[in-house]
Design a protein around this motif. Structure first.
Motif, PDB file in Angstrom:
ATOM      1  N   LEU A  90      45.757 -16.040  17.537  1.00 47.60           N
ATOM      2  CA  LEU A  90      47.400 -16.223  17.373  1.00 47.60           C
ATOM      3  C   LEU A  90      48.045 -16.344  18.518  1.00 47.60           C
ATOM      4  N   PRO A  91      47.936 -15.504  19.614  1.00 44.21           N
ATOM      5  CA  PRO A  91      48.685 -15.755  20.842  1.00 44.21           C
ATOM      6  C   PRO A  91      48.494 -17.055  21.551  1.00 44.21           C
ATOM      7  N   LYS A  92      47.385 -17.700  21.414  1.00 42.70           N
ATOM      8  CA  LYS A  92      47.136 -18.989  21.935  1.00 42.70           C
ATOM      9  C   LYS A  92      47.978 -19.937  21.196  1.00 42.70           C
ATOM     10  N   LEU A  93      47.778 -20.000  19.945  1.00 45.66           N
ATOM     11  CA  LEU A  93      48.672 -21.016  18.830  1.00 45.66           C
ATOM     12  C   LEU A  93      50.147 -20.910  19.146  1.00 45.66           C
ATOM     13  N   LEU A  94      50.531 -19.471  19.382  1.00 46.66           N
ATOM     14  CA  LEU A  94      52.090 -19.573  19.204  1.00 46.66           C
ATOM     15  C   LEU A  94      52.611 -19.774  20.582  1.00 46.66           C
ATOM     16  N   GLU A  95      51.672 -19.511  21.762  1.00 45.09           N
ATOM     17  CA  GLU A  95      52.112 -20.113  22.820  1.00 45.09           C
ATOM     18  C   GLU A  95      52.213 -21.592  23.082  1.00 45.09           C
ATOM     19  N   LEU A  96      51.537 -22.296  22.352  1.00 39.54           N
ATOM     20  CA  LEU A  96      51.439 -23.792  22.382  1.00 39.54           C
ATOM     21  C   LEU A  96      52.501 -24.445  21.495  1.00 39.54           C
ATOM     22  N   TYR A  97      52.756 -23.667  20.743  1.00 42.40           N
ATOM     23  CA  TYR A  97      53.745 -24.141  19.580  1.00 42.40           C
ATOM     24  C   TYR A  97      54.762 -23.052  18.944  1.00 42.40           C
ATOM     25  N   PRO A  98      55.399 -22.637  19.873  1.00 41.81           N
ATOM     26  CA  PRO A  98      56.442 -21.525  19.419  1.00 41.81           C
ATOM     27  C   PRO A  98      57.263 -21.995  18.284  1.00 41.81           C
ATOM     28  N   GLN A  99      57.863 -23.423  18.443  1.00 38.81           N
ATOM     29  CA  GLN A  99      58.929 -23.641  17.390  1.00 38.81           C
ATOM     30  C   GLN A  99      58.270 -24.054  16.136  1.00 38.81           C
ATOM     31  N   ALA A 100      56.988 -24.187  16.207  1.00 41.46           N
ATOM     32  CA  ALA A 100      56.310 -24.785  14.694  1.00 41.46           C
ATOM     33  C   ALA A 100      56.294 -23.672  13.957  1.00 41.46           C
ATOM     34  N   HIS A 105      38.419 -23.325  16.151  1.00 44.92           N
ATOM     35  CA  HIS A 105      39.214 -24.596  16.495  1.00 44.92           C
ATOM     36  C   HIS A 105      40.303 -24.429  17.568  1.00 44.92           C
ATOM     37  N   ASP A 106      40.061 -25.005  18.534  1.00 44.93           N
ATOM     38  CA  ASP A 106      40.868 -24.834  19.882  1.00 44.93           C
ATOM     39  C   ASP A 106      42.152 -25.460  19.576  1.00 44.93           C
ATOM     40  N   PRO A 107      43.465 -24.599  19.570  1.00 41.97           N
ATOM     41  CA  PRO A 107      44.442 -25.065  19.346  1.00 41.97           C
ATOM     42  C   PRO A 107      45.143 -26.238  20.517  1.00 41.97           C
ATOM     43  N   HIS A 108      44.423 -26.381  21.462  1.00 40.12           N
ATOM     44  CA  HIS A 108      44.576 -27.289  22.397  1.00 40.12           C
ATOM     45  C   HIS A 108      44.526 -28.739  22.013  1.00 40.12           C
ATOM     46  N   ASP A 109      43.785 -28.800  20.961  1.00 35.76           N
ATOM     47  CA  ASP A 109      43.074 -30.172  20.441  1.00 35.76           C
ATOM     48  C   ASP A 109      44.208 -30.669  19.071  1.00 35.76           C
ATOM     49  N   ILE A 110      45.209 -29.907  18.981  1.00 35.23           N
ATOM     50  CA  ILE A 110      45.894 -30.190  17.813  1.00 35.23           C
ATOM     51  C   ILE A 110      47.017 -31.313  18.528  1.00 35.23           C
ATOM     52  N   ALA A 111      47.120 -31.444  19.940  1.00 37.89           N
ATOM     53  CA  ALA A 111      47.926 -32.427  20.384  1.00 37.89           C
ATOM     54  C   ALA A 111      47.289 -33.932  20.148  1.00 37.89           C
ATOM     55  N   ALA A 112      45.887 -33.918  20.381  1.00 41.08           N
ATOM     56  CA  ALA A 112      45.199 -35.266  20.174  1.00 41.08           C
ATOM     57  C   ALA A 112      45.442 -35.619  18.502  1.00 41.08           C
ATOM     58  N   LEU A 113      45.255 -34.623  17.678  1.00 41.06           N
ATOM     59  CA  LEU A 113      45.500 -35.145  16.401  1.00 41.06           C
ATOM     60  C   LEU A 113      47.027 -35.498  16.147  1.00 41.06           C
ATOM     61  N   LEU A 114      47.809 -34.853  16.765  1.00 38.44           N
ATOM     62  CA  LEU A 114      49.291 -35.496  16.479  1.00 38.44           C
ATOM     63  C   LEU A 114      49.699 -36.886  17.170  1.00 38.44           C
ATOM     64  N   ALA A 115      48.645 -37.098  18.281  1.00 39.23           N
ATOM     65  CA  ALA A 115      48.845 -38.335  19.050  1.00 39.23           C
ATOM     66  C   ALA A 115      48.544 -39.483  17.996  1.00 39.23           C
ATOM     67  N   LYS A 116      47.282 -39.163  17.023  1.00 32.62           N
ATOM     68  CA  LYS A 116      46.856 -40.304  16.093  1.00 32.62           C
ATOM     69  C   LYS A 116      47.977 -40.372  15.136  1.00 32.62           C
ATOM     70  N   ILE A 117      48.491 -39.276  14.654  1.00 32.27           N
ATOM     71  CA  ILE A 117      49.556 -39.359  13.580  1.00 32.27           C
ATOM     72  C   ILE A 117      50.743 -40.178  14.188  1.00 32.27           C
ATOM     73  N   ASN A 118      51.270 -40.029  15.403  1.00 34.18           N
ATOM     74  CA  ASN A 118      52.603 -40.677  15.931  1.00 34.18           C
ATOM     75  C   ASN A 118      51.777 -42.060  16.284  1.00 34.18           C
ATOM     76  N   ALA A 119      50.635 -42.448  16.381  1.00 32.02           N
ATOM     77  CA  ALA A 119      50.173 -43.758  16.388  1.00 32.02           C
ATOM     78  C   ALA A 119      50.124 -44.735  15.112  1.00 32.02           C
ATOM     79  N   GLY A 120      50.508 -43.962  14.054  1.00 31.91           N
ATOM     80  CA  GLY A 120      50.644 -45.025  12.867  1.00 31.91           C
ATOM     81  C   GLY A 120      49.470 -44.534  11.744  1.00 31.91           C
ATOM     82  N   TYR A 121      48.603 -43.450  12.204  1.00 33.05           N
ATOM     83  CA  TYR A 121      47.752 -42.973  11.234  1.00 33.05           C
ATOM     84  C   TYR A 121      48.348 -41.772  10.099  1.00 33.05           C
ATOM     85  N   ASP A 122      47.760 -41.815   8.899  1.00 32.01           N
ATOM     86  CA  ASP A 122      48.212 -41.078   7.972  1.00 32.01           C
ATOM     87  C   ASP A 122      47.564 -39.533   8.135  1.00 32.01           C
ATOM     88  N   MET A 123      46.206 -39.625   8.532  1.00 31.92           N
ATOM     89  CA  MET A 123      45.411 -38.454   8.810  1.00 31.92           C
ATOM     90  C   MET A 123      44.551 -38.544  10.091  1.00 31.92           C
TER      91      MET A 123
END
Length: 287
Positions: free
Chosen positions: A24-34, A92-110
């Motif tokens: 949890l601390p790793k996740l909260l540090e990367l995405y404190p506002q999520a 699952h590494d919280p750092h990998d979330i950014a790569a997933l979100l990049a795909k979503i912002n590129a137009g993918y739905d999942m």
């Protein structure tokens, strides 16, 4: 990139008290506002208390309802436009979330985190996962790189369309992936290296492996019936032709078994047509 306020991270958890203080601390540090929601699926340890002390929103099931049920609970309660689902055991590494979100912002739905071969603890898991991927790919007509990965991001409005289809057990990734493909919602894969969890896994390899296989067939019938019924019908018809040729050459007659095989092939084909029409009803309101 979406703003942090539009992101909800859903963590299904059962008896993860030993892993949460590190994860949890790793996740909260990367995405404190999520918005981070931990769904406690009837834990008998301090899972809920540890998550609450860390400042994470906790939703508790009164008893163990299953991983899929936790996913559905989190998806219903989440407020974000983008949903991220990941295990709470530290795999699952919280750092990998950014790569997933990049795909979503590129137009993918999942976007799905596709584990490499080293992420699977045994050769049996590697072989089984490869088999499931190939079978599901043939059912959907799309290349599926990791059918059973629970680490994924999806647009909330699209994901909620299929909540009624998701099983309560461990196979929600299977159902959601195949549903997105069948509905024409673009899906992307991001290579990841999943770590080893601490403690005992809640998945029973043989039991849940069989369940995954059955669910693949069930979802295949539900979304692409002719991909299943047509090959079966063709196989039965070919068997009937072969048997009739044999009996005609050896006995110069048309046997009852040949008739049964031909009729079975026709009935199977017609069932496939009817199933295809029924499956289309699932998409009449999907936009």
């Amino acid at each position: 990139m979406k703003t942090p306020e539009s992101l909800s991270i859903v963590l299904p958890a059962k008896n993860e008290a030993a892993n949460l203080p590190v994860f949890l601390p790793k996740l909260l540090e990367l995405y404190p506002q999520a918005e981070i929601l931990l769904v406690d699926d009837g834990s008998s340890d301090d899972t809920a208390a540890i998550a609450g002390d860390a400042g994470v929103k906790v939703i508790r099931h009164p008893y163990c309802m299953g991983n899929g049920a936790s996913i559905k609970t989190g998806a219903r309660q989440a407020k974000g436009e983008i949903l991220v689902f990941m295990d709470a055991d530290g795999q699952h590494d919280p750092h990998d979330i950014a790569a997933l979100l990049a795909k979503i912002n590129a137009g993918y739905d999942m976007a799905v985190g596709a584990r490499n071969a080293r992420s699977h603890a045994s050769w049996f898991r590697r072989v089984a996962n490869r088999f499931y991927n190939k079978l599901a790919s043939s059912m959907t007509g799309h290349r599926i790189e990791d059918l059973t990965s629970g680490f994924r991001a999806a647009r909330a409005d699209k994901f909620r369309k299929f909540l009624y289809l998701l099983p309560n057990g461990f196979s929600y990734p299977t159902t959601s992936t195949m549903a997105f493909f069948r509905s024409g919602f673009p899906v992307a894969y991001v290579p990841i290296q999943a770590g080893k969890r601490s403690g005992k896994s809640h998945i029973r390899l043989l039991h849940d492996g069989l369940r995954f296989f059955i669910i693949i067939l069930r979802i295949g019938v539900l979304f692409s019936p002719m991909r299943l019924f047509l090959p079966i019908s063709a196989s039965i018809f070919s068997l009937g032709v072969g048997y009739y040729a044999y009996t005609y050459i050896t006995e110069a007659r048309f046997t009852n078994m040949s008739a049964v095989l031909f009729l079975s092939a026709i009935v199977t084909f017609l069932i496939g047509i009817v199933s295809e029409q029924i499956s289309s009803l699932h998409y009449k309101n999907i936009e």
